[in-house]
Design a protein around this motif. Structure first.
Motif, PDB file in Angstrom:
ATOM      1  N   TYR A  67       0.845  -1.199   0.000  1.00 28.63           N
ATOM      2  CA  TYR A  67       0.000   0.000   0.000  1.00 28.63           C
ATOM      3  C   TYR A  67       0.883   1.254   0.000  1.00 28.63           C
ATOM      4  O   TYR A  67       0.661   2.180  -0.771  1.00 28.63           O
ATOM      5  CB  TYR A  67      -0.915  -0.025   1.218  1.00 28.63           C
ATOM      6  N   ASP A  68       1.915   1.266   0.851  1.00 28.21           N
ATOM      7  CA  ASP A  68       2.846   2.399   0.890  1.00 28.21           C
ATOM      8  C   ASP A  68       3.551   2.572  -0.454  1.00 28.21           C
ATOM      9  O   ASP A  68       3.749   3.696  -0.917  1.00 28.21           O
ATOM     10  CB  ASP A  68       3.876   2.223   2.001  1.00 28.21           C
ATOM     11  N   LEU A  69       3.940   1.461  -1.070  1.00 34.47           N
ATOM     12  CA  LEU A  69       4.591   1.515  -2.375  1.00 34.47           C
ATOM     13  C   LEU A  69       3.657   2.112  -3.422  1.00 34.47           C
ATOM     14  O   LEU A  69       4.061   2.962  -4.215  1.00 34.47           O
ATOM     15  CB  LEU A  69       5.025   0.111  -2.805  1.00 34.47           C
ATOM     16  N   MET A  70       2.405   1.693  -3.401  1.00 36.74           N
ATOM     17  CA  MET A  70       1.440   2.208  -4.376  1.00 36.74           C
ATOM     18  C   MET A  70       1.225   3.707  -4.178  1.00 36.74           C
ATOM     19  O   MET A  70       1.019   4.430  -5.147  1.00 36.74           O
ATOM     20  CB  MET A  70       0.103   1.471  -4.244  1.00 36.74           C
ATOM     21  N   LYS A  71       1.297   4.192  -2.959  1.00 34.74           N
ATOM     22  CA  LYS A  71       1.119   5.623  -2.684  1.00 34.74           C
ATOM     23  C   LYS A  71       2.386   6.423  -2.921  1.00 34.74           C
ATOM     24  O   LYS A  71       2.348   7.647  -2.931  1.00 34.74           O
ATOM     25  CB  LYS A  71       0.672   5.823  -1.231  1.00 34.74           C
ATOM     26  N   SER A  72       3.520   5.773  -3.136  1.00 35.88           N
ATOM     27  CA  SER A  72       4.812   6.459  -3.220  1.00 35.88           C
ATOM     28  C   SER A  72       5.046   7.214  -4.525  1.00 35.88           C
ATOM     29  O   SER A  72       6.024   7.938  -4.646  1.00 35.88           O
ATOM     30  CB  SER A  72       5.948   5.454  -3.032  1.00 35.88           C
ATOM     31  N   LYS A  73       4.187   7.002  -5.510  1.00 35.60           N
ATOM     32  CA  LYS A  73       4.320   7.643  -6.817  1.00 35.60           C
ATOM     33  C   LYS A  73       5.555   7.169  -7.579  1.00 35.60           C
ATOM     34  O   LYS A  73       6.092   7.877  -8.428  1.00 35.60           O
ATOM     35  CB  LYS A  73       4.282   9.160  -6.698  1.00 35.60           C
ATOM     36  N   GLU A  74       6.012   5.961  -7.270  1.00 36.26           N
ATOM     37  CA  GLU A  74       7.120   5.359  -8.024  1.00 36.26           C
ATOM     38  C   GLU A  74       6.682   5.019  -9.446  1.00 36.26           C
ATOM     39  O   GLU A  74       7.489   4.966 -10.352  1.00 36.26           O
ATOM     40  CB  GLU A  74       7.602   4.074  -7.331  1.00 36.26           C
ATOM     41  N   PHE A  75       5.386   4.775  -9.609  1.00 33.31           N
ATOM     42  CA  PHE A  75       4.820   4.463 -10.908  1.00 33.31           C
ATOM     43  C   PHE A  75       3.373   4.964 -10.917  1.00 33.31           C
ATOM     44  O   PHE A  75       2.788   5.234  -9.878  1.00 33.31           O
ATOM     45  CB  PHE A  75       4.870   2.967 -11.227  1.00 33.31           C
ATOM     46  N   HIS A  76       2.811   5.089 -12.112  1.00 30.91           N
ATOM     47  CA  HIS A  76       1.450   5.612 -12.258  1.00 30.91           C
ATOM     48  C   HIS A  76       0.433   4.605 -11.730  1.00 30.91           C
ATOM     49  O   HIS A  76       0.453   3.438 -12.108  1.00 30.91           O
ATOM     50  CB  HIS A  76       1.155   5.913 -13.723  1.00 30.91           C
ATOM     51  N   ILE A  77      -0.440   5.080 -10.872  1.00 28.25           N
ATOM     52  CA  ILE A  77      -1.533   4.254 -10.365  1.00 28.25           C
ATOM     53  C   ILE A  77      -2.854   4.958 -10.643  1.00 28.25           C
ATOM     54  O   ILE A  77      -2.880   6.147 -10.945  1.00 28.25           O
ATOM     55  CB  ILE A  77      -1.415   4.000  -8.843  1.00 28.25           C
TER      56      ILE A  77
END
Length: 63
Positions: free
Chosen positions: A29-39
């Motif tokens: 969840y933290d990774l998805m919110k990190s803006k490392e890639f488009h979600i």
């Protein structure tokens, strides 16, 4: 667990990302919110395309 890329869904949930990376749901969840890639966020749920996620995972530039 997915045996090859073709078994991975076209659109990944946080739970899918956690399974693929063998991490906990809160870390995913933290990774998805990190803006490392488009979600894409729908309400409280996050989704990422398989193509974008795998490019990021393999160290390729994600535009």
């Amino acid at each position: 667990m997915y045996k090859n890329e073709n078994e991975i869904p076209l659109v990944l949930s946080t739970e899918d990302v956690a399974k693929i990376m063998n991490i906990g749901k809160s870390v995913a969840y933290d990774l998805m919110k990190s803006k490392e890639f488009h979600i894409v966020q729908v309400g409280k749920q996050f989704r990422v395309s398989r193509e974008i996620f795998l490019r990021w995972l393999n160290g390729k530039e994600v535009a």
